[in-house]
Design an enzyme around this catalytic site. Structure first.
Site, short mmCIF file in Angstrom:
data_model
loop_
_atom_site.label_atom_id
_atom_site.label_comp_id
_atom_site.label_asym_id
_atom_site.label_seq_id
_atom_site.Cartn_x
_atom_site.Cartn_y
_atom_site.Cartn_z
N CYS A 142 0.83 -1.21 0.00
CA CYS A 142 0.00 0.00 0.00
C CYS A 142 0.86 1.27 0.00
O CYS A 142 1.56 1.52 -0.96
CB CYS A 142 -0.98 -0.03 1.15
SG CYS A 142 -2.39 1.09 0.85
N HIS A 235 -4.75 -4.85 -0.04
CA HIS A 235 -4.48 -5.34 1.32
C HIS A 235 -4.96 -6.78 1.49
O HIS A 235 -5.91 -7.05 2.22
CB HIS A 235 -5.17 -4.45 2.36
CG HIS A 235 -4.47 -3.17 2.64
ND1 HIS A 235 -3.29 -3.10 3.34
CD2 HIS A 235 -4.77 -1.90 2.28
CE1 HIS A 235 -2.90 -1.83 3.44
NE2 HIS A 235 -3.78 -1.09 2.80
N GLU A 237 -3.63 -8.93 3.18
CA GLU A 237 -3.34 -9.38 4.54
C GLU A 237 -4.44 -8.99 5.52
O GLU A 237 -4.43 -9.43 6.68
CB GLU A 237 -2.01 -8.78 5.01
CG GLU A 237 -2.05 -7.34 5.50
CD GLU A 237 -2.11 -6.30 4.39
OE1 GLU A 237 -2.12 -5.10 4.70
OE2 GLU A 237 -2.15 -6.71 3.20
N ARG A 249 -14.16 4.08 12.49
CA ARG A 249 -13.26 5.14 12.95
C ARG A 249 -13.53 6.44 12.21
O ARG A 249 -13.65 7.51 12.82
CB ARG A 249 -11.81 4.70 12.74
CG ARG A 249 -10.75 5.74 13.09
CD ARG A 249 -9.44 5.42 12.39
NE ARG A 249 -9.60 5.46 10.93
CZ ARG A 249 -8.75 4.90 10.08
NH1 ARG A 249 -7.71 4.21 10.52
NH2 ARG A 249 -8.95 5.00 8.77
#
Length: 304
Positions: A142, A235, A237, A249
């Site tokens: 990223c 991403h 992972e 958030r």
């Protein structure tokens, strides 16, 4: 085969509870096998979460891997326990005279900060330059991928009209690549970023291969022709709830975020997210470790 990590690292208990085989340092010392030495430069503020995510992926291989975590000395993280960093992290000065089979450089929440204004930019550049001669293969993830592409090849980032957040389909462009063995032609992957790169800028660099892209976010996975550097802008992972935590958030901050695309059933945040990228994530890291690290790294990594 197991992943070798420090005995008291918090991830040890987490991974064991998930039936993932981890090996203590004491037990590993009694095996006559050289593990792959993998260094992780963890730039994420959520250090422990990122540790768990990456160790899950690295553990899904028949190889024994010794993992060490690296932190920046020029910037002290604000949201992590100091004792944790002192116990489990090292600095570049402590490893600069060593050689590693693999290096992973994580993302960081720095999309709108010019690279030269990042607190640890000079140190990161020094690490990326050092990796040319001291690391067999490096995976950038990223923001780490964007930073690597900028440092090595001068590729600029472009800002999206709105944040790319959700699970998007990505197309394998080079099906013969060992990195994609076991992949479907189109695979799902989480994306969470406000910026990206343009294909036309990639095409100007003969040392780069674009091997996967997405209609929504453009180039997704790139590599250098010598396979020493991989740049992963998605991403794979991520845990099942990572996008949800980011969404909540931002919502609590009053940023009015869009519901992550193709993540919740019926786009309903009250429903449990559906994971559609787990197998691709396991394959990505396993294939990188096997075909681009283990199969080609010398047994004596300090004598290349």
């Amino acid at each position: 085969m197991p992943i070798k990590i420090p005995d008291s690292l918090p991830a040890t208990a987490v991974l064991e509870s998930e039936n993932i085989f981890v090996m203590t340092e004491y037990r590993a010392m009694h095996q006559d096998i050289r593990p792959l030495n993998v260094l992780i430069l963890n730039l994420m503020p959520t250090k422990v979460i990122t540790e768990n995510q990456l160790l899950r992926k690295l553990s899904n291989t028949p190889l024994q891997i010794k993992v060490e975590f690296l932190q920046t000395a020029s910037y002290t993280p604000q949201h992590v326990d100091t004792e944790h960093m002192e116990s489990f992290y090292t600095t570049f000065e402590q490893v600069k005279d060593r050689w590693f089979d693999g290096l992973i450089i994580t993302g960081a929440p720095l999309a709108f900060v010019p690279y030269e204004e990042v607190h640890y930019w000079k140190e990161l550049c020094k690490i990326m330059e050092w990796a040319k001669t001291h690391v067999h293969s490096t995976m950038h993830i990223c923001w780490g991928a964007l930073a690597g592409l900028y440092y090595h090849f001068g590729i600029p980032t472009v800002e999206y009209p709105e944040k790319l957040s959700g699970v998007y389909s990505n197309t394998v462009l080079k099906k013969s690549s060992p990195l994609f063995r076991g992949f479907d032609d189109v695979f799902n992957a989480p994306h969470s970023r406000e910026v990206g790169i343009l294909k036309e800028d990639v095409d100007k660099v003969p040392e780069l291969e674009l091997i996967a892209d997405s209609e929504a976010g453009g180039p997704t996975i790139l590599k250098t022709t010598d396979s020493k550097n991989f740049f992963v802008l998605c991403h794979l992972e991520y845990d099942a709830n990572t996008l949800e935590l980011e969404y909540k958030r931002d919502f609590e901050k009053g940023l009015n975020p869009h519901i992550p695309y193709h993540y919740y059933p019926d786009d309903d945040p009250t429903k449990e997210p559906v994971v559609t990228w787990r197998s691709a994530g396991q394959l990505l890291f396993s294939n990188w470790l096997n075909y681009y690290v283990y199969q080609t790294t010398p047994y004596d990594i300090g004598n290349k």
